[in-house]
Design an enzyme around this catalytic site. Structure first.
Site, PDB file in Angstrom:
ATOM      1  N   LYS A  34       0.845  -1.198   0.000  1.00 52.61           N
ATOM      2  CA  LYS A  34       0.000   0.000   0.000  1.00 52.61           C
ATOM      3  C   LYS A  34       0.877   1.243   0.000  1.00 52.61           C
ATOM      4  O   LYS A  34       1.919   1.283   0.669  1.00 52.61           O
ATOM      5  CB  LYS A  34      -0.916  -0.022   1.232  1.00 52.61           C
ATOM      6  CG  LYS A  34      -1.950   1.101   1.277  1.00 52.61           C
ATOM      7  CD  LYS A  34      -2.861   0.937   2.482  1.00 52.61           C
ATOM      8  CE  LYS A  34      -3.878   2.063   2.590  1.00 52.61           C
ATOM      9  NZ  LYS A  34      -4.752   1.914   3.769  1.00 52.61           N
TER      10      LYS A  34
ATOM     11  N   SER B 108      -9.540   2.124   2.979  1.00 54.32           N
ATOM     12  CA  SER B 108      -8.649   2.810   2.068  1.00 54.32           C
ATOM     13  C   SER B 108      -7.691   1.883   1.336  1.00 54.32           C
ATOM     14  O   SER B 108      -7.046   2.284   0.377  1.00 54.32           O
ATOM     15  CB  SER B 108      -7.840   3.853   2.857  1.00 54.32           C
ATOM     16  OG  SER B 108      -7.039   3.215   3.850  1.00 54.32           O
TER      17      SER B 108
ATOM     18  N   SER C   8      -9.926  -0.380   7.251  1.00 56.83           N
ATOM     19  CA  SER C   8      -9.402  -0.175   5.899  1.00 56.83           C
ATOM     20  C   SER C   8      -8.693  -1.367   5.278  1.00 56.83           C
ATOM     21  O   SER C   8      -8.324  -1.321   4.111  1.00 56.83           O
ATOM     22  CB  SER C   8      -8.460   1.037   5.877  1.00 56.83           C
ATOM     23  OG  SER C   8      -9.197   2.219   6.048  1.00 56.83           O
TER      24      SER C   8
END
Length: 485
Positions: free
Chosen positions: A79, A154, A178
């Site tokens: 990420k 996210s 997330s």
């Protein structure tokens, strides 16, 4: 079948027997990204050259013999809020679009030590603020199961990349759900470890008392292997917990006979999609068949969790993002006539609307005259939520419920309705406030979209959470379903 869809043990054996090379694994990943990422848009940066260099080095090590760990040679996605030396880390924000870190996050160092291969950086909501991946400054990632729907956020890029078969596993971060929410939306496994179990050093901070790095994988077994590699004390992280790390893989016995499961009535009440609720009830029947017992329980302060979370998370975000001023790093406006304009214009041009919304909310909550009314009260509610969990865990081994109230929603459908977007995290936020471990695993489908089952455990009891999740997975086929791209 794609090499990347094989069991980890099988890949490891093939590498050991030299019937498969690391170069082949990496090339398979790069080819899959080239074939599908035009549709999915999970990656912000693919480091093909770096990945192939790593593959060549690892193949040389294979030729020289010696024991290799189970993550050896596996293509991984990271990420884009986890810093990587020599590979841009943008947090999907214009503010950091040219930020090139000079060090690795601790989790990245650990993956390098485990000799996995970093393929690239994955898209996300800007600074991890969002639940749909629509808040990225660069592109909207799409759900591989239905390209018109969101992958969640996210860590939507992480979940979408694993679901699309682009990488073997990915790392995400979880502040209020997330990792778990996008895992549920994309039909993969997402594990949020206990706060402090995995180092946050090198994770770009959103809300420091809530953020936690964790794995996104195809199945529970892989989640256990990745957690084994990244967990552990880190002196570089002041919130890191110095606890013993058990052998998570050995806990995957498939035996849940006598396990006591609590099912909060608040997680199956108003606002939960009927098909989601039905899938959870069907999952409980699977557990009954395996000898576990379940009872309805109550987490009475759940209704206050979302409000408390957005006060606390936004307050911490307001503080953490104050360092982005256009002076030390990040974008700098070219239209400033004085220092004050440099600050305000750099932040106005660099941050997107959701980040600005949370900075303003947090600054307001921390301001003189409102601190006691909002921030302090939210901290008290956080304590009450943790106490609710503590009381249930005196009698039960795990807590079970849906990961999300609904399956993935259509792109653009609620982006202009932040309150509805925030309420999508009602089942995941309380776990972050209490600092507990939780996992999301696939448990059904509705209209071609996956449904996620969430299992919550006691602090630092990831072993029980993984055992319960693995047992369900071994007696169902949901994790074997793949989207057709």
């Amino acid at each position: 079948m794609s090499l990347l869809q094989s069991r980890l043990q099988d890949i490891h054996t093939s590498l050991k027997d030299k019937t498969v090379s690391v170069q082949e694994l990496v090339n398979e990943s790069l080819k899959r990204i080239e074939a599908t990422d035009g549709k999915v848009q999970a990656f912000l940066n693919v480091d093909a050259e770096g990945a192939q260099k790593s593959a060549a080095r690892l193949d040389q090590q294979l030729a020289e013999g010696g024991e290799r760990g189970l993550l050896f040679g596996l293509p991984a996605g990271i990420k884009d809020n986890i810093v990587t030396e020599g590979l841009k880390t943008t947090c999907a924000s214009r503010f950091l679009e040219n930020y090139d870190p000079i060090y690795d996050a601790t989790v990245v160092q650990k993956l390098r030590s485990a000799e996995s291969v970093t393929i690239g950086k994955l898209n996300m909501d800007e600074f991890a603020m969002g639940g749909s991946n629509e808040n990225s400054a660069f592109q909207v990632t799409r759900n591989p199961w239905n390209l018109n729907h969101v992958p969640g956020g996210s860590s939507g890029g992480s979940a979408a990349a694993v679901a699309a078969g682009q990488v073997y596993f990915a790392l995400g971060s979880d502040t209020g759900g997330s990792i778990r929410q996008p895992a549920a939306f994309c039909g993969v496994v997402g594990l949020k470890p206990t706060y402090g179990l995995v180092s946050r050093f090198g994770l770009v901070a959103f809300a420091s008392s809530l953020d936690q790095i964790g794995p996104v994988t195809k199945n529970v077994e892989d989640a256990a292997y990745v957690l084994q590699s990244i967990a552990g004390y880190d002196k570089m992280d002041s919130t890191s917990a110095n606890v013993d790390i058990p052998d998570y893989v050995s806990s995957l016995t498939g035996d849940v006979k006598g396990m006591k499961i609590g099912v909060p009535k608040e997680y199956l009440g108003e606002g939960i999609d009927p098909q989601v609720k039905q899938s959870i009830m069907d999952a409980l029947k699977v557990y009954e068949g395996l000898g576990a017992v379940w009872e309805e329980v109550s987490l009475p302060h759940t209704e206050y969790a979302v409000a408390a979370y957005y006060i606390l998370a936004s307050s911490e975000a307001s503080s953490n993002l104050a360092r982005y001023d256009g002076v030390r790093y990040g974008v700098r406006t070219e239209n400033a006539n004085n220092l004050l304009e440099l600050y305000t214009k750099s932040r106005s041009e660099g941050f997107g609307p959701e980040v600005k919304r949370r900075i303003m909310l947090g600054t307001y909550a921390l301001s003189s005259g409102y601190y006691d009314a909002y921030y302090l009260k939210a901290q008290k509610v956080r304590t009450l939520i943790k106490q609710d969990f503590d009381q249930i865990f005196e009698q039960y081994d795990v807590i079970l419920g849906p990961t999300t109230p609904t399956p993935a929603f259509a792109i653009g459908s609620i982006i202009n309705d932040p309150l509805t977007m925030y309420l999508n995290d009602i089942c995941t936020i309380p776990i972050n406030l209490a600092g507990l471990p939780a996992i999301s695993i696939p448990c059904g489908f509705t209209n071609g979209l996956p449904i996620g089952l969430q299992l919550i455990g006691k602090a630092f009891d990831e072993s029980t959470v993984l055992r319960a999740a693995h047992a369900f997975e071994q007696h169902t086929e949901f994790h074997k379903e793949k989207p057709s791209l």
